[in-house]
Design a protein around this motif. Sequence first.
Motif, PDB file in Angstrom:
ATOM      1  N   THR A 108       0.858  -1.193   0.000  1.00 27.46           N
ATOM      2  CA  THR A 108       0.000   0.000   0.000  1.00 27.46           C
ATOM      3  C   THR A 108       0.890   1.237   0.000  1.00 27.46           C
ATOM      4  OG1 THR A 108      -0.200   0.172   2.420  1.00 27.46           O
ATOM      5  CG2 THR A 108      -1.864  -1.162   1.268  1.00 27.46           C
ATOM      6  N   TRP A 109       0.433   2.234  -0.745  1.00 28.71           N
ATOM      7  CA  TRP A 109       1.081   3.556  -0.710  1.00 28.71           C
ATOM      8  C   TRP A 109       0.030   4.536  -0.188  1.00 28.71           C
ATOM      9  CZ3 TRP A 109       0.197   7.970  -4.049  1.00 28.71           C
ATOM     10  CH2 TRP A 109       1.049   9.040  -3.734  1.00 28.71           C
ATOM     11  N   ASN A 110       0.313   5.144   0.941  1.00 28.22           N
ATOM     12  CA  ASN A 110      -0.657   6.022   1.607  1.00 28.22           C
ATOM     13  C   ASN A 110      -2.021   5.348   1.724  1.00 28.22           C
ATOM     14  OD1 ASN A 110       1.341   7.891   1.877  1.00 28.22           O
ATOM     15  ND2 ASN A 110       0.624   9.231   0.234  1.00 28.22           N
ATOM     16  N   GLY A 111      -1.991   4.044   2.046  1.00 28.30           N
ATOM     17  CA  GLY A 111      -3.223   3.310   2.311  1.00 28.30           C
ATOM     18  C   GLY A 111      -3.884   2.718   1.087  1.00 28.30           C
ATOM     19  N   ARG A 112      -3.403   3.059  -0.122  1.00 24.43           N
ATOM     20  CA  ARG A 112      -4.014   2.525  -1.352  1.00 24.43           C
ATOM     21  C   ARG A 112      -3.181   1.363  -1.890  1.00 24.43           C
ATOM     22  NH1 ARG A 112      -4.144   7.497  -4.989  1.00 24.43           N
ATOM     23  NH2 ARG A 112      -3.433   8.608  -3.127  1.00 24.43           N
ATOM     24  N   LYS A 113      -3.881   0.283  -2.290  1.00 25.90           N
ATOM     25  CA  LYS A 113      -3.155  -0.889  -2.800  1.00 25.90           C
ATOM     26  C   LYS A 113      -2.499  -0.588  -4.147  1.00 25.90           C
ATOM     27  CE  LYS A 113      -5.615  -4.728  -0.717  1.00 25.90           C
ATOM     28  NZ  LYS A 113      -6.371  -5.956  -0.948  1.00 25.90           N
ATOM     29  N   VAL A 114      -1.290  -1.082  -4.315  1.00 25.63           N
ATOM     30  CA  VAL A 114      -0.612  -0.938  -5.608  1.00 25.63           C
ATOM     31  C   VAL A 114       0.341  -2.130  -5.796  1.00 25.63           C
ATOM     32  CG1 VAL A 114       0.973   0.720  -4.514  1.00 25.63           C
ATOM     33  CG2 VAL A 114       0.952   0.537  -6.968  1.00 25.63           C
ATOM     34  N   ASP A 115       0.350  -2.665  -7.019  1.00 28.89           N
ATOM     35  CA  ASP A 115       1.255  -3.779  -7.348  1.00 28.89           C
ATOM     36  C   ASP A 115       2.604  -3.210  -7.754  1.00 28.89           C
ATOM     37  OD1 ASP A 115      -0.647  -5.733  -6.904  1.00 28.89           O
ATOM     38  OD2 ASP A 115      -1.402  -5.646  -8.955  1.00 28.89           O
ATOM     39  N   ILE A 116       3.635  -3.684  -7.090  1.00 30.17           N
ATOM     40  CA  ILE A 116       4.962  -3.185  -7.442  1.00 30.17           C
ATOM     41  C   ILE A 116       5.918  -4.359  -7.658  1.00 30.17           C
ATOM     42  CG2 ILE A 116       4.567  -1.070  -6.111  1.00 30.17           C
ATOM     43  CD1 ILE A 116       6.758  -2.093  -4.159  1.00 30.17           C
ATOM     44  N   GLY A 175      10.107   8.949   1.775  1.00 29.39           N
ATOM     45  CA  GLY A 175       9.015   8.733   2.737  1.00 29.39           C
ATOM     46  C   GLY A 175       9.343   7.594   3.693  1.00 29.39           C
ATOM     47  N   ASP A 176       8.286   7.043   4.284  1.00 26.57           N
ATOM     48  CA  ASP A 176       8.456   5.973   5.276  1.00 26.57           C
ATOM     49  C   ASP A 176       8.163   4.616   4.640  1.00 26.57           C
ATOM     50  OD1 ASP A 176       9.006   7.710   7.398  1.00 26.57           O
ATOM     51  OD2 ASP A 176       6.869   8.146   7.610  1.00 26.57           O
ATOM     52  N   ILE A 177       8.892   3.603   5.108  1.00 24.22           N
ATOM     53  CA  ILE A 177       8.658   2.217   4.679  1.00 24.22           C
ATOM     54  C   ILE A 177       8.273   1.397   5.915  1.00 24.22           C
ATOM     55  CG2 ILE A 177       9.689   0.136   3.701  1.00 24.22           C
ATOM     56  CD1 ILE A 177       9.663   2.240   1.582  1.00 24.22           C
ATOM     57  N   LEU A 178       7.175   0.685   5.815  1.00 22.18           N
ATOM     58  CA  LEU A 178       6.764  -0.246   6.872  1.00 22.18           C
ATOM     59  C   LEU A 178       6.931  -1.664   6.330  1.00 22.18           C
ATOM     60  CD1 LEU A 178       3.438   1.514   7.984  1.00 22.18           C
ATOM     61  CD2 LEU A 178       5.745   1.813   8.938  1.00 22.18           C
ATOM     62  N   ALA A 179       7.329  -2.578   7.204  1.00 26.45           N
ATOM     63  CA  ALA A 179       7.542  -3.972   6.772  1.00 26.45           C
ATOM     64  C   ALA A 179       7.233  -4.912   7.923  1.00 26.45           C
ATOM     65  CB  ALA A 179       8.981  -4.166   6.319  1.00 26.45           C
ATOM     66  N   PRO A 223       6.091   7.081  -6.677  1.00 27.89           N
ATOM     67  CA  PRO A 223       6.048   8.124  -5.646  1.00 27.89           C
ATOM     68  C   PRO A 223       7.427   8.289  -5.007  1.00 27.89           C
ATOM     69  CG  PRO A 223       5.088   6.098  -4.810  1.00 27.89           C
ATOM     70  CD  PRO A 223       5.402   5.852  -6.265  1.00 27.89           C
ATOM     71  N   LEU A 224       7.718   9.491  -4.553  1.00 26.56           N
ATOM     72  CA  LEU A 224       9.000   9.758  -3.891  1.00 26.56           C
ATOM     73  C   LEU A 224       8.813  10.010  -2.398  1.00 26.56           C
ATOM     74  CD1 LEU A 224      10.601  12.095  -6.599  1.00 26.56           C
ATOM     75  CD2 LEU A 224      10.956   9.636  -6.279  1.00 26.56           C
ATOM     76  N   GLN A 225       7.539  10.184  -2.012  1.00 25.29           N
ATOM     77  CA  GLN A 225       7.233  10.470  -0.612  1.00 25.29           C
ATOM     78  C   GLN A 225       5.982   9.702  -0.208  1.00 25.29           C
ATOM     79  OE1 GLN A 225       6.805  14.694  -0.873  1.00 25.29           O
ATOM     80  NE2 GLN A 225       8.982  15.058  -0.534  1.00 25.29           N
ATOM     81  N   GLY A 226       5.618   9.842   1.064  1.00 26.88           N
ATOM     82  CA  GLY A 226       4.435   9.153   1.566  1.00 26.88           C
ATOM     83  C   GLY A 226       4.863   7.926   2.365  1.00 26.88           C
TER      84      GLY A 226
END
Length: 180
Positions: free
Chosen positions: A72-80, A140-144, A168-171
């Motif tokens: 998720t990026w800022n709470g939105r799901k995204v495939d990376i 930005g921040d990374i959670l794992a 994205p570069l931030q978030g």
Amino acid sequence: MSIEIDILNGNQSWPLAKPLFEAVWPRDVVEKLPWGHIKWANADLRALIEAPHEQPEGGLACHVGIYFRTVTWNGRKVDIGGIGGVSTRVDCRRRGYASIALNAAVQTMRDHEAVQFALLFCEPHNSAFYQSRGWHRFTGDILAEQPDGKIRFEAMAPHVFDLGRRAPLQGTIDLCGLPW
Ligand SMILES: CC(C)(COP(=O)(O)OP(=O)(O)OC[C@H]1O[C@@H](n2cnc3c(N)ncnc32)[C@H](O)[C@@H]1OP(=O)(O)O)[C@@H](O)C(=O)NCCC(=O)NCCS
């Protein structure tokens, strides 16, 4: 000179990659590093370059791990896509192998239409290597996930690469699993 590159299943090709990992990141050295305690995800695929025939030892010259993950990026799901375990045997460095394997890994991600951007983590001294190859610092921040629960992942510097969309570069990116 032609270079052969294979993209193989991550688990099946681990026995091929293991000796290179052990040579580049010996356990006793890694244990003392700031990221030595981190539990890492297993690669889904691996881009592998074999040592040239004139090298008597044979084996792998270069490895790049490839990961696919819904984050998720800022709470939105995204495939990376993810890149990890980039390594070249000491006697095979500065021949462009890591660059070639990285390009092949990125191309493999492009073939997965859902993948929006790529993400890797590296030690600060390798940042210039990736930035000169089109990767940008994510500030930005990374959670794992880790065995004890979710952490803010700060052991290495995140870098992103544009694929289906501008990365994205931030978030906040939540990896929704182990880091790579
Ligand atoms: C970083 C690494 C993978 C590069 O592998 P390689 O096959 O030698 O890479 P390439 O030949 O494609 O590119 C080498 C070029 O990158 C440059 N480079 C290598 N490391 C660099 C760094 N930390 N910062 C800036 N440039 C770097 C080299 O100077 C060389 O440039 P040149 O071609 O202009 O001389 C290899 O040095 C390695 O395995 N290091 C130890 C493991 C590691 O730190 N991996 C990265 C994990 S994120």
